[in-house]
Design a protein around this motif. Structure first.
Motif, PDB file in Angstrom:
ATOM      1  N   VAL A  27      47.326  34.324  33.023  1.00  0.00           N
ATOM      2  CA  VAL A  27      46.652  35.471  32.544  1.00  0.00           C
ATOM      3  C   VAL A  27      45.621  36.169  33.449  1.00  0.00           C
ATOM      4  CG1 VAL A  27      44.898  36.425  30.880  1.00  0.00           C
ATOM      5  CG2 VAL A  27      46.642  34.535  29.485  1.00  0.00           C
ATOM      6  N   ARG A  28      45.677  37.332  33.459  1.00  0.00           N
ATOM      7  CA  ARG A  28      45.190  37.800  34.671  1.00  0.00           C
ATOM      8  C   ARG A  28      44.646  39.283  34.418  1.00  0.00           C
ATOM      9  NH1 ARG A  28      45.980  34.159  36.612  1.00  0.00           N
ATOM     10  NH2 ARG A  28      46.855  33.093  37.869  1.00  0.00           N
ATOM     11  N   GLY A  29      45.168  39.974  33.382  1.00  0.00           N
ATOM     12  CA  GLY A  29      44.892  41.191  32.704  1.00  0.00           C
ATOM     13  C   GLY A  29      43.740  41.845  31.578  1.00  0.00           C
ATOM     14  N   ALA A  30      42.973  42.151  30.936  1.00  0.00           N
ATOM     15  CA  ALA A  30      42.477  42.679  29.233  1.00  0.00           C
ATOM     16  C   ALA A  30      41.865  43.783  29.761  1.00  0.00           C
ATOM     17  CB  ALA A  30      41.477  41.575  29.836  1.00  0.00           C
ATOM     18  N   MET A  31      42.428  44.553  28.466  1.00  0.00           N
ATOM     19  CA  MET A  31      41.448  45.962  28.590  1.00  0.00           C
ATOM     20  C   MET A  31      41.495  45.825  26.982  1.00  0.00           C
ATOM     21  SD  MET A  31      43.321  48.645  27.298  1.00  0.00           S
ATOM     22  CE  MET A  31      41.507  49.876  26.965  1.00  0.00           C
ATOM     23  N   ASP A  32      40.495  46.631  26.768  1.00  0.00           N
ATOM     24  CA  ASP A  32      40.499  46.925  25.083  1.00  0.00           C
ATOM     25  C   ASP A  32      39.691  48.114  24.869  1.00  0.00           C
ATOM     26  OD1 ASP A  32      39.939  45.327  22.231  1.00  0.00           O
ATOM     27  OD2 ASP A  32      38.116  46.608  22.747  1.00  0.00           O
ATOM     28  N   PRO A  35      34.456  48.562  25.904  1.00  0.00           N
ATOM     29  CA  PRO A  35      34.754  47.515  27.197  1.00  0.00           C
ATOM     30  C   PRO A  35      34.077  46.622  27.291  1.00  0.00           C
ATOM     31  CG  PRO A  35      34.244  50.328  27.274  1.00  0.00           C
ATOM     32  CD  PRO A  35      34.131  49.764  26.271  1.00  0.00           C
ATOM     33  N   LYS A  36      32.922  46.378  26.830  1.00  0.00           N
ATOM     34  CA  LYS A  36      32.276  45.199  26.921  1.00  0.00           C
ATOM     35  C   LYS A  36      33.041  43.872  25.783  1.00  0.00           C
ATOM     36  CE  LYS A  36      29.771  44.967  22.503  1.00  0.00           C
ATOM     37  NZ  LYS A  36      30.189  45.275  21.397  1.00  0.00           N
ATOM     38  N   GLU A  37      33.824  43.832  24.727  1.00  0.00           N
ATOM     39  CA  GLU A  37      34.830  42.841  24.801  1.00  0.00           C
ATOM     40  C   GLU A  37      36.295  42.307  25.814  1.00  0.00           C
ATOM     41  OE1 GLU A  37      35.330  41.503  21.844  1.00  0.00           O
ATOM     42  OE2 GLU A  37      33.253  42.670  21.575  1.00  0.00           O
ATOM     43  N   SER A  38      36.541  43.553  26.439  1.00  0.00           N
ATOM     44  CA  SER A  38      36.936  43.069  27.775  1.00  0.00           C
ATOM     45  C   SER A  38      36.389  42.643  28.695  1.00  0.00           C
ATOM     46  CB  SER A  38      36.973  44.426  28.568  1.00  0.00           C
ATOM     47  OG  SER A  38      38.204  45.391  28.455  1.00  0.00           O
ATOM     48  N   ARG A  39      35.091  43.113  29.020  1.00  0.00           N
ATOM     49  CA  ARG A  39      34.830  41.557  30.582  1.00  0.00           C
ATOM     50  C   ARG A  39      34.166  40.455  29.599  1.00  0.00           C
ATOM     51  NH1 ARG A  39      34.418  42.885  34.709  1.00  0.00           N
ATOM     52  NH2 ARG A  39      34.355  40.657  34.798  1.00  0.00           N
ATOM     53  N   ARG A  40      33.992  40.685  28.212  1.00  0.00           N
ATOM     54  CA  ARG A  40      33.572  39.114  27.795  1.00  0.00           C
ATOM     55  C   ARG A  40      34.904  37.986  27.576  1.00  0.00           C
ATOM     56  NH1 ARG A  40      36.410  37.765  22.962  1.00  0.00           N
ATOM     57  NH2 ARG A  40      37.009  39.843  22.311  1.00  0.00           N
ATOM     58  N   PHE A  41      35.945  38.913  27.195  1.00  0.00           N
ATOM     59  CA  PHE A  41      37.051  38.763  27.214  1.00  0.00           C
ATOM     60  C   PHE A  41      37.724  37.550  28.725  1.00  0.00           C
ATOM     61  CE2 PHE A  41      42.013  38.341  29.237  1.00  0.00           C
ATOM     62  CZ  PHE A  41      42.341  37.130  26.730  1.00  0.00           C
ATOM     63  N   ALA A  42      37.551  38.706  29.404  1.00  0.00           N
ATOM     64  CA  ALA A  42      37.667  37.970  31.571  1.00  0.00           C
ATOM     65  C   ALA A  42      36.474  37.189  32.213  1.00  0.00           C
ATOM     66  CB  ALA A  42      36.859  39.754  32.752  1.00  0.00           C
ATOM     67  N   ASP A  43      35.381  37.294  31.556  1.00  0.00           N
ATOM     68  CA  ASP A  43      34.290  36.057  32.214  1.00  0.00           C
ATOM     69  C   ASP A  43      34.718  34.755  31.124  1.00  0.00           C
ATOM     70  OD1 ASP A  43      32.856  38.366  32.706  1.00  0.00           O
ATOM     71  OD2 ASP A  43      31.297  38.378  31.192  1.00  0.00           O
ATOM     72  N   SER A  44      34.905  35.099  30.510  1.00  0.00           N
ATOM     73  CA  SER A  44      35.894  33.142  30.480  1.00  0.00           C
ATOM     74  C   SER A  44      37.115  32.741  30.393  1.00  0.00           C
ATOM     75  CB  SER A  44      36.081  33.241  28.421  1.00  0.00           C
ATOM     76  OG  SER A  44      36.956  34.998  27.822  1.00  0.00           O
ATOM     77  N   VAL A  45      37.722  33.520  31.331  1.00  0.00           N
ATOM     78  CA  VAL A  45      39.039  33.370  31.053  1.00  0.00           C
ATOM     79  C   VAL A  45      39.149  33.920  32.570  1.00  0.00           C
ATOM     80  CG1 VAL A  45      41.557  33.718  31.523  1.00  0.00           C
ATOM     81  CG2 VAL A  45      40.148  34.018  29.506  1.00  0.00           C
ATOM     82  N   SER A  46      39.578  32.592  33.562  1.00  0.00           N
ATOM     83  CA  SER A  46      39.275  32.483  35.720  1.00  0.00           C
ATOM     84  C   SER A  46      40.263  33.309  36.152  1.00  0.00           C
ATOM     85  CB  SER A  46      39.318  30.890  35.728  1.00  0.00           C
ATOM     86  OG  SER A  46      39.829  30.817  37.381  1.00  0.00           O
ATOM     87  N   GLY A  47      39.930  33.965  36.890  1.00  0.00           N
ATOM     88  CA  GLY A  47      41.449  34.825  37.731  1.00  0.00           C
ATOM     89  C   GLY A  47      41.501  35.884  36.910  1.00  0.00           C
ATOM     90  N   CYS A  48      40.921  36.274  35.569  1.00  0.00           N
ATOM     91  CA  CYS A  48      41.385  37.983  34.785  1.00  0.00           C
ATOM     92  C   CYS A  48      40.930  38.571  35.147  1.00  0.00           C
ATOM     93  CB  CYS A  48      41.014  37.481  32.964  1.00  0.00           C
ATOM     94  SG  CYS A  48      41.695  38.906  32.488  1.00  0.00           S
ATOM     95  N   LYS A  49      41.038  39.889  35.191  1.00  0.00           N
ATOM     96  CA  LYS A  49      40.761  41.204  35.556  1.00  0.00           C
ATOM     97  C   LYS A  49      40.535  42.113  34.255  1.00  0.00           C
ATOM     98  CE  LYS A  49      41.310  44.435  39.172  1.00  0.00           C
ATOM     99  NZ  LYS A  49      42.905  45.155  39.854  1.00  0.00           N
ATOM    100  N   VAL A  50      39.315  43.185  34.909  1.00  0.00           N
ATOM    101  CA  VAL A  50      39.143  43.825  33.734  1.00  0.00           C
ATOM    102  C   VAL A  50      39.871  45.218  33.934  1.00  0.00           C
ATOM    103  CG1 VAL A  50      37.691  45.430  32.281  1.00  0.00           C
ATOM    104  CG2 VAL A  50      36.954  43.091  32.845  1.00  0.00           C
ATOM    105  N   TYR A  51      40.564  46.357  33.097  1.00  0.00           N
ATOM    106  CA  TYR A  51      41.205  47.298  33.621  1.00  0.00           C
ATOM    107  C   TYR A  51      40.724  47.933  32.223  1.00  0.00           C
ATOM    108  CZ  TYR A  51      44.405  44.812  36.380  1.00  0.00           C
ATOM    109  OH  TYR A  51      44.679  43.992  37.210  1.00  0.00           O
TER     110      TYR A  51
END
Ligand SMILES: NC(=O)c1ccc[n+]([C@@H]2O[C@H](COP(=O)([O-])OP(=O)(O)OC[C@H]3O[C@@H](n4cnc5c(N)ncnc54)[C@H](OP(=O)(O)O)[C@@H]3O)[C@@H](O)[C@H]2O)c1
Length: 285
Positions: A27-32, A35-51
Motif C-alpha cells: 500500500v503506497r499511496g493515499a489521497m483524500d 488532506p488531514k485524512e490522507s496524512r493520518r492514513f499515510a502516517d499509519s501505513v509504512s511506505g505510504c505517500k500522500v498524493y
C-alpha cells in the motif's frame, strides 16, 4: 502485486489499506479530499505517500481503490486519465462495476469488492473488516487478486452479478440499517414509562444478542418467538391499543411488521391457521 493506492481514506479505505498493508500488500499511496485524512492514513501505513490529487495518485499506482462515498465513485472514475493495464476497484454494495466504465474504456481492469459488514468509525472499521464476507464482481485477472485480499483479511467471498447489486444492497440495508431504526424506535418507547433510551438499550442488549444467536443457531423459521409464533391474538390486540394511546404514529409500522411475521409463524408450525387469519384481519385494519 505492484503499488496499491486509495482515493478516499475514510472508514472503508482506511480499514482496507491498513489491514492489506499488515498482510504484506504494498500500500503506497493515499489521497483524500480532506488532506488531514490522507496524512493520518499515510502516517499509519509504512511506505505510504500522500498524493494531492486523484490524478497524481492514479499516475503512480498500479492498483487503485476508489473508496469515496458512492455518489463520488463515478465522478472520480470519469475525471481521472487512467492508463491501460491499471486495476480500478470500488467497495460499494449498491453500485456495479458499470460505474467504473470510464476506467474500463481506458484499458483498465475493473472490479468490486464489497465488505458485507458495517463500519461506523475508523477504529470500529479496523476491528470489523477482518473476517467479513466479501461479495465480488470481477473477472480474471482481477478476481484472483481480490481473492488474495480476502484471504489476507481472513474473510469469505461470494460472487455477485452487477445486475443483482441493488437488490443485494437493499437486503443489507434492511438487515443492518433498519435494525438500528427498529431498535431506536423500540427503546425510545421506554420514555413513556420514564426509562431513558440509554437504560432501555442496556436492558435490551441480552434480548438483542439472544435474538441474533437464535437466527444463527436455530435459523428461520424456528427462531421466531413471541405472540405471533404462539398465536396470542389477545396480546397483539393489547399492543395495538397501547401504541394507539402512546405513539399512534407507530401503529402502521407495527401492523406491517406483524403482517410480515405471520408467514414465519405458519412456517414454524406453531401458529394455527385460524389464529393466523384472525391476526391478519386485525393487522390489516
Ligand atoms: N461505512 C460502511 O458501513 C460501508 C460498508 C460497506 C461498504 N461501504 C462502501 O465503502 C465506500 C466508502 O465508504 P466509507 O463509509 O468509508 O465513507 P467515508 O468514511 O465517508 O469515507 C470516504 C472518504 O472519501 C472522501 N472523499 C469524498 N469525495 C472525494 C473525492 N472526490 N476524492 C477523494 N476523496 C473524497 C470523503 O471526504 P468527505 O468526508 O469530506 O466527503 C471521506 O474522507 C463506499 O462506496 C461505501 O458504500 C461502506
Amino acid at each position: 502485486m505492484e503499488k496499491i493506492g486509495f482515493i478516499g481514506v475514510g472508514k472503508v479505505g482506511t480499514a482496507f489499506g491498513t489491514r492489506l498493508a499488515e498482510g504484506g500488500f504494498p500500500v503506497r499511496g493515499a489521497m483524500d479530499i480532506v488532506p488531514k485524512e490522507s496524512r493520518r492514513f499515510a502516517d499509519s501505513v509504512s511506505g505510504c505517500k500522500v498524493y494531492a490529487t486523484a490524478q497524481s495518485l492514479a499516475d503512480s499506482m498500479d492498483f487503485v481503490f476508489i473508496t469515496t462515498p458512492d455518489d463520488v465513485i463515478g465522478q472520480v472514475a470519469a475525471q481521472v486519465r487512467w492508463h491501460a493495464g491499471q486495476t480500478v476497484i470500488h467497495c460499494s454494495g449498491a453500485n456495479s462495476t458499470a460505474v467504473l466504465e470510464p476506467a474500463r474504456k481506458s484499458g483498465c481492469h475493473v472490479g468490486c469488492m464489497h465488505p458485507c459488514n458495517t463500519f461506523a468509525s475508523i477504529q470500529q472499521s479496523l476491528e470489523n473488516l477482518m473476517g467479513s464476507t466479501f461479495t465480488l464482481e470481477a473477472e480474471e485477472p482481477v478476481l484472483s487478486d481480490l481473492k488474495k485480499f480476502v484471504a489476507a483479511l481472513n474473510g469469505r467471498w461470494m460472487m455477485l452479478h452487477g445486475e443483482d447489486k441493488a437488490l443485494y444492497h437493499a437486503s443489507i440495508c434492511i438487515a443492518c440499517n433498519y435494525l438500528y431504526t427498529l431498535m431506536g424506535i423500540a427503546t425510545d418507547l421506554w420514555k413513556n414509562f420514564d426509562i431513558s433510551q440509554s437504560d432501555a438499550v442496556a436492558a435490551c442488549m441480552p434480548i438483542l444478542t439472544g435474538t441474533l444467536n437464535n437466527i444463527e443457531k436455530v435459523g428461520f423459521p424456528g427462531c421466531l418467538t413471541g405472540p405471533i409464533a404462539r398465536g396470542d391474538v389477545g396480546t397483539i390486540r393489547k399492543h395495538i391499543a397501547a401504541l394507539e394511546k402512546a405513539e399512534p404514529a407507530l401503529v402502521p409500522l407495527y401492523k406491517a411488521l406483524g403482517l410480515a411475521t405471520i408467514p414465519m409463524g405458519l412456517a414454524k408450525g406453531t401458529l394455527p391457521t385460524d389464529k393466523a387469519a384472525e391476526l391478519r384481519e386485525m393487522l390489516s385494519a
